[in-house]
Scaffold this motif. Structure first.
Motif, PDB file in Angstrom:
ATOM      1  N   GLY A  32       1.007  -0.971   0.057  1.00 41.71           N
ATOM      2  CA  GLY A  32       0.069  -0.054   0.202  1.00 41.71           C
ATOM      3  C   GLY A  32       0.816   1.312  -0.014  1.00 41.71           C
ATOM      4  N   SER A  35       2.740   1.089   3.636  1.00 43.73           N
ATOM      5  CA  SER A  35       3.127  -0.291   4.133  1.00 43.73           C
ATOM      6  C   SER A  35       3.307  -1.348   3.203  1.00 43.73           C
ATOM      7  CB  SER A  35       2.355  -0.844   5.269  1.00 43.73           C
ATOM      8  OG  SER A  35       1.177  -1.618   4.834  1.00 43.73           O
ATOM      9  N   LYS A  80       3.148  -6.570   8.762  1.00 47.96           N
ATOM     10  CA  LYS A  80       3.016  -5.353   8.397  1.00 47.96           C
ATOM     11  C   LYS A  80       4.136  -4.397   8.560  1.00 47.96           C
ATOM     12  CE  LYS A  80       0.172  -1.171   7.902  1.00 47.96           C
ATOM     13  NZ  LYS A  80      -1.408  -0.781   8.070  1.00 47.96           N
ATOM     14  N   PRO A 125      -2.907 -11.631  13.081  1.00 48.56           N
ATOM     15  CA  PRO A 125      -3.426 -12.748  12.811  1.00 48.56           C
ATOM     16  C   PRO A 125      -3.704 -12.566  11.060  1.00 48.56           C
ATOM     17  CG  PRO A 125      -4.832 -12.075  14.446  1.00 48.56           C
ATOM     18  CD  PRO A 125      -3.636 -11.167  14.103  1.00 48.56           C
ATOM     19  N   PHE A 127      -5.900 -13.051   8.117  1.00 48.03           N
ATOM     20  CA  PHE A 127      -7.118 -13.558   7.982  1.00 48.03           C
ATOM     21  C   PHE A 127      -7.612 -13.627   6.371  1.00 48.03           C
ATOM     22  CE2 PHE A 127     -11.738 -12.605   7.185  1.00 48.03           C
ATOM     23  CZ  PHE A 127     -12.551 -13.059   8.314  1.00 48.03           C
ATOM     24  N   THR A 171     -10.499  -2.451   0.649  1.00 46.96           N
ATOM     25  CA  THR A 171      -9.300  -3.015   0.955  1.00 46.96           C
ATOM     26  C   THR A 171      -9.092  -3.086   2.286  1.00 46.96           C
ATOM     27  OG1 THR A 171      -8.176  -1.064   0.082  1.00 46.96           O
ATOM     28  CG2 THR A 171      -7.872  -2.775  -1.317  1.00 46.96           C
ATOM     29  N   ASN A 172      -9.792  -2.281   2.917  1.00 48.78           N
ATOM     30  CA  ASN A 172      -9.452  -2.294   4.420  1.00 48.78           C
ATOM     31  C   ASN A 172     -10.576  -3.061   5.201  1.00 48.78           C
ATOM     32  OD1 ASN A 172      -6.988  -0.888   4.161  1.00 48.78           O
ATOM     33  ND2 ASN A 172      -7.957   1.176   4.470  1.00 48.78           N
ATOM     34  N   ASP A 186      -6.133  -1.894   9.184  1.00 48.13           N
ATOM     35  CA  ASP A 186      -5.471  -0.683   8.880  1.00 48.13           C
ATOM     36  C   ASP A 186      -5.991   0.585   9.727  1.00 48.13           C
ATOM     37  OD1 ASP A 186      -4.097   1.180   7.556  1.00 48.13           O
ATOM     38  OD2 ASP A 186      -4.711   0.989   5.475  1.00 48.13           O
TER      39      ASP A 186
HETATM   40  P1  ADP Z   1      -1.920  -0.161   4.145  1.00 51.07           P
HETATM   41  O1  ADP Z   1      -1.630   0.978   5.313  1.00 51.07           O
HETATM   42  O2  ADP Z   1      -0.597  -0.083   3.312  1.00 51.07           O
HETATM   43  O3  ADP Z   1      -2.907   0.127   3.292  1.00 51.07           O
HETATM   44  P2  ADP Z   1      -3.093  -2.323   5.303  1.00 51.07           P
HETATM   45  O4  ADP Z   1      -3.017  -2.536   6.708  1.00 51.07           O
HETATM   46  O5  ADP Z   1      -4.581  -1.928   4.827  1.00 51.07           O
HETATM   47  O6  ADP Z   1      -1.879  -1.624   5.032  1.00 51.07           O
HETATM   48  O7  ADP Z   1      -2.727  -3.763   4.542  1.00 51.07           O
HETATM   49  C1  ADP Z   1      -2.478  -3.896   3.221  1.00 51.07           C
HETATM   50  C2  ADP Z   1      -3.261  -5.107   2.569  1.00 51.07           C
HETATM   51  O8  ADP Z   1      -2.443  -6.376   3.160  1.00 51.07           O
HETATM   52  C3  ADP Z   1      -4.706  -5.123   2.819  1.00 51.07           C
HETATM   53  O9  ADP Z   1      -5.451  -4.756   2.034  1.00 51.07           O
HETATM   54  C4  ADP Z   1      -4.688  -6.764   2.986  1.00 51.07           C
HETATM   55  O10 ADP Z   1      -4.836  -7.198   1.248  1.00 51.07           O
HETATM   56  C5  ADP Z   1      -3.622  -7.225   3.405  1.00 51.07           C
HETATM   57  N1  ADP Z   1      -3.637  -7.490   4.679  1.00 51.07           N
HETATM   58  C6  ADP Z   1      -3.364  -6.698   5.825  1.00 51.07           C
HETATM   59  N2  ADP Z   1      -3.663  -7.357   7.040  1.00 51.07           N
HETATM   60  C7  ADP Z   1      -3.976  -8.385   6.683  1.00 51.07           C
HETATM   61  C8  ADP Z   1      -4.374  -9.724   7.582  1.00 51.07           C
HETATM   62  N3  ADP Z   1      -4.657  -9.558   8.840  1.00 51.07           N
HETATM   63  N4  ADP Z   1      -4.726 -10.835   6.871  1.00 51.07           N
HETATM   64  C9  ADP Z   1      -4.691 -10.932   5.727  1.00 51.07           C
HETATM   65  N5  ADP Z   1      -4.207  -9.784   4.680  1.00 51.07           N
HETATM   66  C10 ADP Z   1      -3.942  -8.698   5.237  1.00 51.07           C
END
Ligand code: ADP
Ligand code: MG
Length: 392
Positions: A32, A35, A80, A125, A127, A171-172, A186
């Motif tokens: 993203g 991150s 992350k 975790p 998901f 996406t969040n 997120d």
């Molecule tokens: P950013 O701040 O970069 O948007 P996110 O926390 O939204 O970061 O995570 C980016 C992507 O990573 C999410 O859209 C998802 O596809 C994947 N992701 C994040 N957390 C998880 C999780 N706990 N389990 C599975 N996929 C995850």
């Protein structure tokens, strides 16, 4: 695993010496703005007093302590890696809010976090979920009810703690249609309600608000007449440096209008945009380049009159000389019919939405309510017939 990803993962393992003793990196799953996220296996799950594995937690509920077996199946995590360009305050904010929300239903909990120099990593975790783009086009109304029930369960928990997520979008919210549940992730832009320092006019009485608007117009007129500088001297108007964080297309009108007293209701507007996306089968539904563009897109739907009223709520004056915006806008029902090619013509009879779609549109009106004070809350949404009627 692609070469570039493999290289990125080994670089990550080099930065965090010893990380592979506990975690086996599997793949890169997200990249993203703020991150990079990796999927990994937690090799030492049983060594710690863990309870983050959802399946495991369910099993424990049903077995007596003596019969609990340590499961041999793998436990997956999402690691992350927060970009070093994020400010330390922001990183701390995200971790602190996640910690506050650790027991909240449908919010992805934080397992642990660690740091090496300026590099911070959060472990959550993993998901299992499906990509929104794969299913939004053919969701049935009954499936939408379940999706949003899960979403509002998460938001109710977050909002009860007076935390605004600020970046609610597909996406969040990781949704698993088979399990009929999702988790909110997120919290990188999240903040506590009421942390802004410049009061906005939206909480003033009508009279006070009118006074302030007249005052601000007066200040502008004066400065343009007698000053060479285009910006008024000794400007007494409120400076507008409201939090605009979020993703364009999902920002509520009060965010676009720089309201400085934003509340949890901004998240509910974003949920409305998701529902509109599903009903119209268009993603992204809004694609504005900037905030003004975004306001105009909203104007196309709600019309000039509504936008003038909404702007006034926040002490702003809304004016446009673009003639194509109608005074009263278009009904959401009509927009959905247009988007799904059910417009009808001179020969065909006028088409209508299905009964359950009409019910969805009624609910949509409660989410895409321009006045944040009148917008439905997550708690109310869970009791709304559209959501309360959801069943597995
Ligand atoms: P950013 O701040 O970069 O948007 P996110 O926390 O939204 O970061 O995570 C980016 C992507 O990573 C999410 O859209 C998802 O596809 C994947 N992701 C994040 N957390 C998880 C999780 N706990 N389990 C599975 N996929 C995850
Ligand atoms: Mg994100």
């Amino acid at each position: 695993v692609e070469d570039a990803v493999a290289e990125d993962m080994s670089r990550f393992e080099e930065t965090f010496v010893g990380i592979n003793k506990r975690f086996r990196l599997i793949n890169r799953i997200g990249e993203g703005t703020f991150s990079t996220v990796y999927k990994a296996e937690d090799l030492e799950y049983n060594k710690y007093d863990n309870n983050w594995d959802i399946e495991e937690r369910e099993n424990k509920k049903w077995s007596s302590p003596g019969h609990r077996k340590q499961s041999k199946r793998p436990h997956y995590v999402a690691i992350k890696k927060i970009y070093v360009t994020s400010s330390p305050i922001r990183i701390f904010n995200e971790l602190e809010l996640l910690y506050d929300l650790r027991d909240s239903d449908s919010v992805c909990p934080l397992i642990t976090a660690f740091r090496h120099l300026d590099q911070v990593v959060a472990v959550l975790p993993y998901f299992q979920h499906r990509d929104f783009r794969d299913y939004y086009r053919d969701m049935k109304i009954s499936e939408m009810r379940l999706y949003f029930r899960s979403m509002f369960t998460a938001l109710r928990a977050v909002h009860r703690k007076k935390i605004i997520h600020r970046d609610v979008k597909p996406t969040n919210f990781l949704y698993n249609p088979a399990l009929q549940r999702g988790v909110l992730v997120d919290f990188g832009l999240a903040e506590r309600e009421g942390t802004e320092c410049h009061p906005c006019a939206c909480h003033l009485s009508d009279e006070e608000r009118r006074h302030r608007v007249t005052h601000s117009v007066y200040a502008q007129t004066q400065s343009s007449g007698h000053n060479t500088s285009s910006y008024p001297k000794n400007d007494t108007r409120n400076s507008r440096r409201a939090n605009r964080a979020g993703t364009r297309g999902f920002r509520a009108p009060e965010v676009l209008l720089k309201c400085t007293q934003q509340t949890c209701s901004i998240d509910m507007w974003s949920v409305g945009v998701i529902l509109l996306t599903m009903l119209s089968r268009r993603f992204p539904f809004f694609h504005s380049a900037d905030d003004i563009d975004a306001l105009l897109e909203i104007t196309t739907i709600f019309g000039r009159k509504k936008m003038r009223e909404t702007s006034l709520l926040h002490g702003q004056v809304f004016e446009t000389n673009i003639p194509s915006y109608s005074e009263s806008g278009h009904s959401l029902e009509k927009i959905i019919l247009w988007c799904t090619g059910r417009t009808g013509d001179k020969t065909a009879p006028k088409k209508e939405l299905e009964e359950d779609e009409k019910e969805a549109v009624q609910f949509l009106h409660r989410l895409l309510e321009c006045n944040p004070a009148k917008r439905i809350t997550a708690d109310e949404a869970l009791r709304h017939p559209f959501i309360a009627k959801a069943h597995e």
